[in-house]
Design an enzyme around this catalytic site. Sequence first.
Site, PDB file in Angstrom:
ATOM      1  N   LYS A 171     -33.735 -72.459 -27.946  1.00 54.52           N
ATOM      2  CA  LYS A 171     -34.446 -72.126 -26.786  1.00 54.52           C
ATOM      3  C   LYS A 171     -34.031 -72.656 -25.563  1.00 54.52           C
ATOM      4  O   LYS A 171     -34.816 -72.896 -24.563  1.00 54.52           O
ATOM      5  CB  LYS A 171     -36.096 -72.118 -26.858  1.00 54.52           C
ATOM      6  CG  LYS A 171     -36.711 -71.344 -28.052  1.00 54.52           C
ATOM      7  CD  LYS A 171     -36.004 -70.104 -28.576  1.00 54.52           C
ATOM      8  CE  LYS A 171     -36.214 -68.898 -27.671  1.00 54.52           C
ATOM      9  NZ  LYS A 171     -35.293 -67.755 -28.070  1.00 54.52           N
ATOM     10  N   GLY A 209     -31.066 -71.838 -23.936  1.00 54.33           N
ATOM     11  CA  GLY A 209     -30.179 -71.209 -23.155  1.00 54.33           C
ATOM     12  C   GLY A 209     -28.777 -70.952 -23.858  1.00 54.33           C
ATOM     13  O   GLY A 209     -27.828 -70.512 -23.394  1.00 54.33           O
ATOM     14  N   TRP A 249     -27.308 -67.352 -23.577  1.00 59.16           N
ATOM     15  CA  TRP A 249     -26.760 -67.137 -22.077  1.00 59.16           C
ATOM     16  C   TRP A 249     -25.253 -68.074 -22.363  1.00 59.16           C
ATOM     17  O   TRP A 249     -24.276 -67.250 -22.048  1.00 59.16           O
ATOM     18  CB  TRP A 249     -27.636 -67.737 -21.247  1.00 59.16           C
ATOM     19  CG  TRP A 249     -26.979 -67.565 -19.909  1.00 59.16           C
ATOM     20  CD1 TRP A 249     -26.076 -66.620 -19.144  1.00 59.16           C
ATOM     21  CD2 TRP A 249     -27.338 -68.596 -18.546  1.00 59.16           C
ATOM     22  NE1 TRP A 249     -25.980 -67.067 -17.958  1.00 59.16           N
ATOM     23  CE2 TRP A 249     -26.579 -68.236 -17.417  1.00 59.16           C
ATOM     24  CE3 TRP A 249     -28.125 -69.789 -18.355  1.00 59.16           C
ATOM     25  CZ2 TRP A 249     -26.584 -68.643 -15.964  1.00 59.16           C
ATOM     26  CZ3 TRP A 249     -28.103 -70.413 -17.388  1.00 59.16           C
ATOM     27  CH2 TRP A 249     -27.528 -69.903 -16.119  1.00 59.16           C
ATOM     28  N   HIS A 257     -26.990 -75.039 -34.158  1.00 58.73           N
ATOM     29  CA  HIS A 257     -28.117 -75.706 -33.899  1.00 58.73           C
ATOM     30  C   HIS A 257     -28.271 -77.059 -34.363  1.00 58.73           C
ATOM     31  O   HIS A 257     -29.229 -77.913 -34.382  1.00 58.73           O
ATOM     32  CB  HIS A 257     -29.359 -75.075 -34.216  1.00 58.73           C
ATOM     33  CG  HIS A 257     -29.908 -73.811 -33.077  1.00 58.73           C
ATOM     34  ND1 HIS A 257     -29.621 -73.828 -31.825  1.00 58.73           N
ATOM     35  CD2 HIS A 257     -30.540 -72.720 -33.498  1.00 58.73           C
ATOM     36  CE1 HIS A 257     -29.899 -72.582 -31.476  1.00 58.73           C
ATOM     37  NE2 HIS A 257     -30.287 -71.970 -32.134  1.00 58.73           N
ATOM     38  N   TYR A 272     -29.197 -76.551 -18.559  1.00 63.17           N
ATOM     39  CA  TYR A 272     -29.497 -75.109 -18.224  1.00 63.17           C
ATOM     40  C   TYR A 272     -29.997 -74.888 -16.674  1.00 63.17           C
ATOM     41  O   TYR A 272     -29.339 -73.992 -16.263  1.00 63.17           O
ATOM     42  CB  TYR A 272     -30.774 -74.497 -18.955  1.00 63.17           C
ATOM     43  CG  TYR A 272     -31.274 -73.500 -18.886  1.00 63.17           C
ATOM     44  CD1 TYR A 272     -30.895 -72.190 -19.564  1.00 63.17           C
ATOM     45  CD2 TYR A 272     -32.453 -73.064 -17.993  1.00 63.17           C
ATOM     46  CE1 TYR A 272     -31.370 -71.103 -19.317  1.00 63.17           C
ATOM     47  CE2 TYR A 272     -33.213 -71.842 -17.719  1.00 63.17           C
ATOM     48  CZ  TYR A 272     -32.428 -70.756 -18.514  1.00 63.17           C
ATOM     49  OH  TYR A 272     -32.928 -69.462 -18.240  1.00 63.17           O
ATOM     50  N   ARG A 293     -36.829 -63.407 -22.512  1.00 63.40           N
ATOM     51  CA  ARG A 293     -38.174 -63.793 -22.206  1.00 63.40           C
ATOM     52  C   ARG A 293     -38.333 -63.378 -20.526  1.00 63.40           C
ATOM     53  O   ARG A 293     -38.544 -62.317 -19.832  1.00 63.40           O
ATOM     54  CB  ARG A 293     -38.974 -64.581 -22.722  1.00 63.40           C
ATOM     55  CG  ARG A 293     -40.495 -64.830 -22.530  1.00 63.40           C
ATOM     56  CD  ARG A 293     -41.363 -65.992 -23.242  1.00 63.40           C
ATOM     57  NE  ARG A 293     -40.977 -67.017 -22.589  1.00 63.40           N
ATOM     58  CZ  ARG A 293     -41.592 -67.764 -21.623  1.00 63.40           C
ATOM     59  NH1 ARG A 293     -42.696 -67.229 -21.480  1.00 63.40           N
ATOM     60  NH2 ARG A 293     -41.137 -68.717 -21.138  1.00 63.40           N
ATOM     61  N   LYS A 294     -38.302 -64.796 -19.924  1.00 63.82           N
ATOM     62  CA  LYS A 294     -38.692 -64.653 -18.288  1.00 63.82           C
ATOM     63  C   LYS A 294     -37.604 -65.394 -17.782  1.00 63.82           C
ATOM     64  O   LYS A 294     -37.108 -65.138 -16.620  1.00 63.82           O
ATOM     65  CB  LYS A 294     -39.815 -65.544 -18.076  1.00 63.82           C
ATOM     66  CG  LYS A 294     -41.044 -64.938 -18.331  1.00 63.82           C
ATOM     67  CD  LYS A 294     -42.047 -65.869 -17.861  1.00 63.82           C
ATOM     68  CE  LYS A 294     -43.466 -65.266 -18.038  1.00 63.82           C
ATOM     69  NZ  LYS A 294     -44.548 -66.414 -17.641  1.00 63.82           N
TER      70      LYS A 294
HETATM   71  P1  A3P Z   1     -37.649 -68.074 -21.902  1.00 62.23           P
HETATM   72  O1  A3P Z   1     -38.325 -68.183 -22.849  1.00 62.23           O
HETATM   73  O2  A3P Z   1     -38.193 -69.454 -20.810  1.00 62.23           O
HETATM   74  O3  A3P Z   1     -37.674 -66.901 -21.022  1.00 62.23           O
HETATM   75  P2  A3P Z   1     -32.064 -69.352 -26.605  1.00 62.23           P
HETATM   76  O4  A3P Z   1     -30.872 -68.471 -25.996  1.00 62.23           O
HETATM   77  O5  A3P Z   1     -31.433 -70.842 -26.769  1.00 62.23           O
HETATM   78  O6  A3P Z   1     -32.748 -68.964 -27.637  1.00 62.23           O
HETATM   79  O7  A3P Z   1     -33.039 -69.594 -25.171  1.00 62.23           O
HETATM   80  C1  A3P Z   1     -33.925 -68.721 -24.733  1.00 62.23           C
HETATM   81  C2  A3P Z   1     -34.231 -68.888 -23.405  1.00 62.23           C
HETATM   82  O8  A3P Z   1     -32.978 -68.245 -22.645  1.00 62.23           O
HETATM   83  C3  A3P Z   1     -35.284 -67.763 -22.914  1.00 62.23           C
HETATM   84  O9  A3P Z   1     -36.015 -68.544 -21.815  1.00 62.23           O
HETATM   85  C4  A3P Z   1     -34.592 -66.619 -22.337  1.00 62.23           C
HETATM   86  O10 A3P Z   1     -35.249 -65.834 -21.397  1.00 62.23           O
HETATM   87  C5  A3P Z   1     -33.291 -67.431 -21.623  1.00 62.23           C
HETATM   88  N1  A3P Z   1     -32.396 -66.631 -21.394  1.00 62.23           N
HETATM   89  C6  A3P Z   1     -31.802 -65.429 -22.310  1.00 62.23           C
HETATM   90  N2  A3P Z   1     -30.693 -65.021 -21.811  1.00 62.23           N
HETATM   91  C7  A3P Z   1     -30.221 -65.609 -20.717  1.00 62.23           C
HETATM   92  C8  A3P Z   1     -29.406 -65.244 -19.460  1.00 62.23           C
HETATM   93  N3  A3P Z   1     -28.657 -64.489 -19.817  1.00 62.23           N
HETATM   94  N4  A3P Z   1     -29.440 -66.157 -18.469  1.00 62.23           N
HETATM   95  C9  A3P Z   1     -30.578 -67.039 -18.322  1.00 62.23           C
HETATM   96  N5  A3P Z   1     -31.387 -67.291 -19.231  1.00 62.23           N
HETATM   97  C10 A3P Z   1     -31.519 -66.452 -20.359  1.00 62.23           C
END
Ligand code: A3P
Length: 307
Positions: free
Chosen positions: A52, A54, A57, A117, A205, A271-272
């Site tokens: 979680k 990033g 991304w 991870h 991030y 998510r957000k």
């Molecule tokens: P939030 O839950 O705060 O929205 P991971 O990919 O490590 O599981 O991390 C998930 C987090 O990265 C989530 O944050 C998600 O919304 C955000 N995320 C996913 N895709 C993204 C993107 N393309 N750019 C920026 N943040 C992104």
Amino acid sequence: IVSLPKERGWVSPYLYLFQGFWCPSTHIQGVFNFQKNFDAKDSDVIIASFPKSGTTWLKALTFAIVNHKRFPLENHPLLTSNPHQLVPFVELIFRGDIHELISHLSTMNKPRLFGTHIPFPSLPMSIKESNCKIVYIYRNPFDTFISSWSFFNNIRPKSLPTLTIEEAFEMYCKGIIGFGPSWDHMLGYWKESLATPNKILFLKYEDLREDTNFHVKRIAEFLGCPFTEEEESSGMVENIINLCSFEKMKNLEVNKFGIVGGSIEKKYLFRKAEIGDWVNYFSPSMVEKLSKIIENKLSGSGLSFKI
Ligand code: A3P
């Protein structure tokens, strides 16, 4: 190996305390097999992260960066595949048939891209000893906690009760979360990146969000595939950033439906993507408690967070 009762855990399977980190029971066989059988090549790229932070991304950006000469953007694999399908987690693929997997891995195009991870000390020796590169992403633990809590409640089997924020927070503060404690995870890669800066690129991030253009070029240079002046002036870097942006990825059909990694609904990966969303959830006592833990754990390391 210590187990945690599933009803109180983050996810339905158990977490095991293994080699100093909390390993989800679903991943433990894959971690063993990966440690024992992975033969890193100098050209490999490993995207490492605490969950979680990033990861999705960074996987998308890195895939687009290393393949920037290979795929036209209008017909790009990221438009039809989820980043976790293009850059698989090694601890997940090593759960399957090892012989078949090893012969498949040896025929993959270079550079091979993998995600993990697993904390740095538990990575296979071949990764540490080869010249392969690691790109690590970390994120403010306050936001990582909220992101994890929301995510795990979404993916938990409906038969289990919802995990309250108080229960989740108590476990998180004790370091009990898949691949945690989160501070040990980031410190492991951080210290290693200071010792071997040509091997590990350590990204935040929040910094990546603030100046994505700068960091995309930085990743490309670090991985030995910089953009030429013509590529830059043709807008290639901006195109990659747009292709991998949260809005774009979240709204692609391929990311709205279906599962990835065995059982995770892809839509829950997006998510957000807000910085500082934690303020909407934390009580003053939670802020105080986690601030103290983070300050104490990171003290003297050179790592810090703005909250
Ligand atoms: P939030 O839950 O705060 O929205 P991971 O990919 O490590 O599981 O991390 C998930 C987090 O990265 C989530 O944050 C998600 O919304 C955000 N995320 C996913 N895709 C993204 C993107 N393309 N750019 C920026 N943040 C992104």
